[in-house]
Design an enzyme around this catalytic site. Structure first.
Site, PDB file in Angstrom:
ATOM      1  CD  GLU A 145      -2.850  -1.386   0.226  1.00 51.40           C
ATOM      2  OE1 GLU A 145      -2.868  -0.563  -0.715  1.00 51.40           O
ATOM      3  OE2 GLU A 145      -3.602  -2.370   0.276  1.00 51.40           O
ATOM      4  CG  HIS A 176      -6.954  -5.315   7.736  1.00 50.75           C
ATOM      5  ND1 HIS A 176      -6.434  -6.456   7.180  1.00 50.75           N
ATOM      6  CD2 HIS A 176      -6.678  -4.320   6.854  1.00 50.75           C
ATOM      7  CE1 HIS A 176      -5.853  -6.170   6.010  1.00 50.75           C
ATOM      8  NE2 HIS A 176      -5.984  -4.864   5.801  1.00 50.75           N
TER       9      HIS A 176
END
Ligand code: 13P
Ligand code: ZN
Length: 273
Positions: A115, A141
């Site tokens: 990312e 997450h």
């Protein structure tokens, strides 16, 4: 030692804190920090011979020559504390602002988080929006917030209102609200551009069915934003579940305005009735 330098020590601690919260199963989530010039100088004696340049697929003029601490792709945040050299690293950005090279850590062929393009573009817009004050981008997450993305319309308005109403401190902590990115393939330039577009307006962007990106000036404020949003999502999910899908009463818009007035913050009016 590298890990005694406060910028690195704080980075490692944040990885461990996120792991302990349950936000980083396996290699889930990632963290980057844009270093101050004096921190680069503190770390420079530990730098290894620079490795090859790698193109990112995104570009930012205002990040040319910057140095970032980053988690490694496929690395478990759980392992960062025990073995920083293999799980995190420092990368330098080239003069064109479109490539990185490793100058410390990420040993044995590791690379920055997949990312990194999203982190990089978010750094660019948050640096510009805050006159250089923002330095941290954090992706986790967060289970309750992810759960919310299955039951709520994927709009900034719906998410912001639900989160603001879920704990009295929320409008004070993120008065600007949160943006929402629809489901997209993670890890590339497309999701990076979509996320950074929202980061022009918001400190936080929800990734539908995936997690949350937050930004801030330092580790405490950035971790605190992640924590506050996820806790609000947890309260929302507890209430909606216990209430059989119905919420009997909530914090009203007048209440929200009263909090903003008392705490001297400006709420994003778009999200109030
Ligand atoms: P990385 O292991 O490449 O950081 O990816 C984890 C993740 O959360 C992808 O969105
Ligand atoms: Zn992720």
């Amino acid at each position: 030692m590298m890990t005694e330098i406060p910028a690195v020590r704080g980075f490692v601690r944040m990885c461990t804190d996120g792991w302990e919260q349950g936000w980083h199963e396996r290699n889930g989530g990632n963290l980057t920090y844009r270093m101050k010039p004096e921190e680069v100088e503190q770390c420079r004696p530990f730098f290894t011979a620079p490795r090859e340049w790698n193109s990112m697929g995104v570009q930012a003029d205002n990040l040319k020559g910057e140095y970032f601490i980053t988690t490694g792709s496929g690395k478990f945040l759980r392992n960062v504390q025990d073995d920083p050299e293999h799980n995190i690293g420092i990368v330098e950005i080239n003069d064109a602002g479109d490539s990185w090279r490793i100058v410390w850590g990420l040993e044995n062929g590791a690379r920055p988080t997949s990312e990194f393009p999203s982190h990089f573009m978010n750094h660019s817009v948050r640096k510009a929006a805050t006159n250089g004050a923002y330095r941290v981008i954090y992706h986790a997450h967060t289970p309750n917030l992810i759960a919310m993305t299955y039951i709520m319309p994927l709009t900034a308005r719906d998410f912001t209102r639900a989160l603001w109403q879920s704990a009295t401190e929320c409008p004070v902590v993120f008065p600007g609200g949160v943006g929402v990115v629809p489901w997209m393939v993670p890890g590339g330039a497309d999701i990076a551009m979509a996320t950074s577009e929202l980061m022009k307006k918001y400190d936080a962007a929800v990734w539908a069915h995936h997690g949350l990106f937050v930004s801030g000036p330092d580790y405490d404020i950035t971790f605190g934003l992640m924590h506050t949003i996820e806790k609000a999502a947890q309260i929302y999910m507890l209430a909606i579940t216990a209430g059989g899908g119905k919420i009997r009463q909530t914090i009203t818009d007048d209440n929200l305005r009263a909090i903003a007035k008392e705490f001297g913050v400006e709420l994003n009016e778009e999200f109030l009735n």
